[in-house]
Write a protein that holds these residues in place. Structure first.
Motif, PDB file in Angstrom:
ATOM      1  N   ALA A 201      33.316 -78.166  -2.173  1.00 48.07           N
ATOM      2  CA  ALA A 201      32.290 -79.050  -2.750  1.00 48.07           C
ATOM      3  C   ALA A 201      31.816 -80.090  -1.755  1.00 48.07           C
ATOM      4  N   LEU A 204      28.855 -78.982   0.617  1.00 43.78           N
ATOM      5  CA  LEU A 204      27.530 -78.614   0.131  1.00 43.78           C
ATOM      6  C   LEU A 204      26.457 -79.622   0.499  1.00 43.78           C
ATOM      7  N   ALA A 208      24.323 -76.789   1.645  1.00 40.21           N
ATOM      8  CA  ALA A 208      23.678 -76.192   0.466  1.00 40.21           C
ATOM      9  C   ALA A 208      22.292 -75.682   0.793  1.00 40.21           C
ATOM     10  N   GLY A 211      21.959 -72.152   1.745  1.00 40.95           N
ATOM     11  CA  GLY A 211      22.197 -71.119   0.743  1.00 40.95           C
ATOM     12  C   GLY A 211      23.655 -70.821   0.490  1.00 40.95           C
ATOM     13  N   TYR A 212      24.579 -71.628   1.056  1.00 43.09           N
ATOM     14  CA  TYR A 212      26.002 -71.388   0.839  1.00 43.09           C
ATOM     15  C   TYR A 212      26.418 -71.872  -0.545  1.00 43.09           C
ATOM     16  N   LYS A 213      27.424 -71.224  -1.099  1.00 41.74           N
ATOM     17  CA  LYS A 213      28.046 -71.655  -2.346  1.00 41.74           C
ATOM     18  C   LYS A 213      29.523 -71.895  -2.070  1.00 41.74           C
ATOM     19  N   VAL A 214      30.169 -72.602  -3.017  1.00 35.84           N
ATOM     20  CA  VAL A 214      31.597 -72.879  -2.869  1.00 35.84           C
ATOM     21  C   VAL A 214      32.354 -71.558  -2.770  1.00 35.84           C
ATOM     22  N   ASP A 216      32.211 -69.518  -0.106  1.00 30.02           N
ATOM     23  CA  ASP A 216      31.631 -68.669   0.941  1.00 30.02           C
ATOM     24  C   ASP A 216      32.240 -68.997   2.300  1.00 30.02           C
ATOM     25  N   ASN A 218      31.595 -69.799   5.886  1.00 28.35           N
ATOM     26  CA  ASN A 218      30.447 -70.249   6.677  1.00 28.35           C
ATOM     27  C   ASN A 218      30.739 -70.307   8.172  1.00 28.35           C
TER      28      ASN A 218
END
Length: 439
Positions: A201, A204, A208, A211-214, A216, A218
């Protein structure tokens, strides 16, 4: 005419002759040195191969242990960096006073804030904090690491060829990626270690928009450890261990070979003793009947092959039962032992004296015709007559009778000995203490 074996001029007047030929051909005196050398060579080769395999195994195991140690160090370093990064991310970043040496992150939106006291604070987000700590560590020559992503906000965080392989491995499901690289004289030996970074979190706020989400992946933290010293210490330890082990192994091999050499000598001595016992009459020390008949077979075959004469004389103690009954069996045994010794000392070196059975002895006389055989037999009879009683401490003279036979065409061992036995029987009938020849 002197009694001389026809081959005496080649051998001299020592104890050589047919007996010496038999001795040299016997397994008692000839040993398989070639097979023993082969055994030593095989043992040495097997032992050396075993030690070599053991060293290779130890070297590989020690390399595995060393690799696990440096990997554990890299994992620990990665976890430490990850903890610091999470701490920063959970706080939403950390602000530092902006100075000439502390600059703003150009990849963040609005990284600076002004304070009421006139200072400017700039945001140190997790990625920048990791980069700056890595730079500090590199300057101190401790270790180096960096943030890596194939979609970086900072172009400097783009992966190299090896790191790209690691990122591909993470997308395939691998939990970690590492490579060891020894640059040799061109540079140090290094361990490259990577583990995936996942979006939480706190990330993000920066990622964010990508386009990343929790959860993922990276990117990764790429750790680079200099393991030159570890490899050098490992190699030094292994060389010392190998030297000590090789020295101990050579000592052990020498002891094993020495043991086998002594064991072989003891076995050879035991074989000699067994062979001697198998071929020798225990009481008198002369060949027993089995060995005696074998020697007679050999001499008979040689005589038939070469055309040389051959004679034998069967010798028996006169009234031997009277000796046993009057003086006891122990004194009778003494008579037989002294009789055998006197006969051996009287005949020629290449003649054979053996115990035929009981108080009977057989003299095998190679290269001897009938006249010379009679002379030899008479010489033995006189020697026994003159010496036996004195050397056995008997009050009465002990005499012997002898029957002589010579080889005839078509003879075999049995027929030759049979004629000698018949001649001995006539000597007994004619009053004993005499020599008779075959009819």
């Amino acid at each position: 005419m002197p009694l001389q074996h026809p081959r005496t001029h080649m051998r001299g007047q020592d104890k050589s002759g047919p007996q010496a030929e038999q001795r040299s051909a016997s397994p008692i005196w000839s040993r398989p040195w070639g097979s023993y050398a082969a055994f030593v060579g095989f043992t040495t080769f097997t032992f050396a191969a075993f030690i070599a395999v053991l060293f290779i195994w130890i070297h590989r195991e020690s390399q595995n242990q060393m690799r696990e140690l440096v990997l554990a160090q890299a994992r620990s370093l990665f976890e430490s960096i990850l903890v610091a990064r999470h701490w920063n991310a959970n706080l939403g970043g950390v602000y530092a006073v902006k100075t000439d040496e502390v600059q703003s992150n150009p990849y963040l939106d609005h990284p600076d804030v002004a304070t009421v006291d006139g200072r400017t604070l700039t945001l140190k987000n997790p990625a920048l904090m990791v980069v700056e700590i890595s730079e500090y560590s590199r300057q101190e020559r401790l270790f180096s690491y960096r943030m890596v992503s194939d979609r970086p906000l900072n172009p400097r965080n783009g992966p190299d060829e090896l790191e790209r392989v690691g990122l591909e491995a993470f997308r395939a499901g691998d939990a970690e990626f590492w490579r060891m690289e020894d640059l040799g004289p061109a540079g140090p030996a290094v361990l490259h270690y990577m583990a995936p970074l996942r979006i939480d979190a706190g990330c993000l706020s920066c990622h964010a928009k990508q386009g990343y989400k929790v959860g993922d992946i990276n990117g990764s933290i790429s750790v680079r450890l200099d393991i030159t010293g570890a490899l050098a210490r490992h190699d030094q330890w292994f060389r010392q261990a190998a030297t000590a082990a090789a020295a101990a192994s050579m000592l052990l091999l020498a002891l094993v070979l020495l043991y086998f050499r002594r064991l072989r000598r003891q076995i050879a001595q035991a074989q000699d003793r067994c062979e001697l016992l198998a071929n020798t009459d225990v009481l008198t020390g002369v060949p027993n009947r089995r060995q005696l008949m074998a020697r007679l077979e050999e001499e008979l075959a040689r005589a038939m092959r070469t055309g040389q004469p051959l004679a034998c004389a069967l010798m028996d103690v006169d009234h031997f039962k009277r000796v046993n009954d009057t003086h006891g069996h122990q004194k009778g045994d003494t008579v037989l032992k002294v009789l055998a010794r006197i006969a051996r000392e009287t005949v020629r070196g290449y003649d054979v004296v053996g115990r035929f059975g009981g108080e009977e002895f057989l003299l095998v006389l190679p290269g001897t015709d009938s006249e010379h055989a009679m002379e030899l037999a008479e010489r033995v009879r006189l020697a026994v007559h003159d010496r036996l009683a004195t050397e056995t401490s008997l009050p009465n003279v002990v005499t012997i009778s002898l029957g002589v036979a010579t080889l005839r065409p078509g003879d075999n061992v049995e027929s030759l000995v049979k004629r000698a036995d018949d001649a001995l029987y006539r000597a007994k009938e004619k009053g004993r203490n005499r020599v008779e020849r075959e009819e």
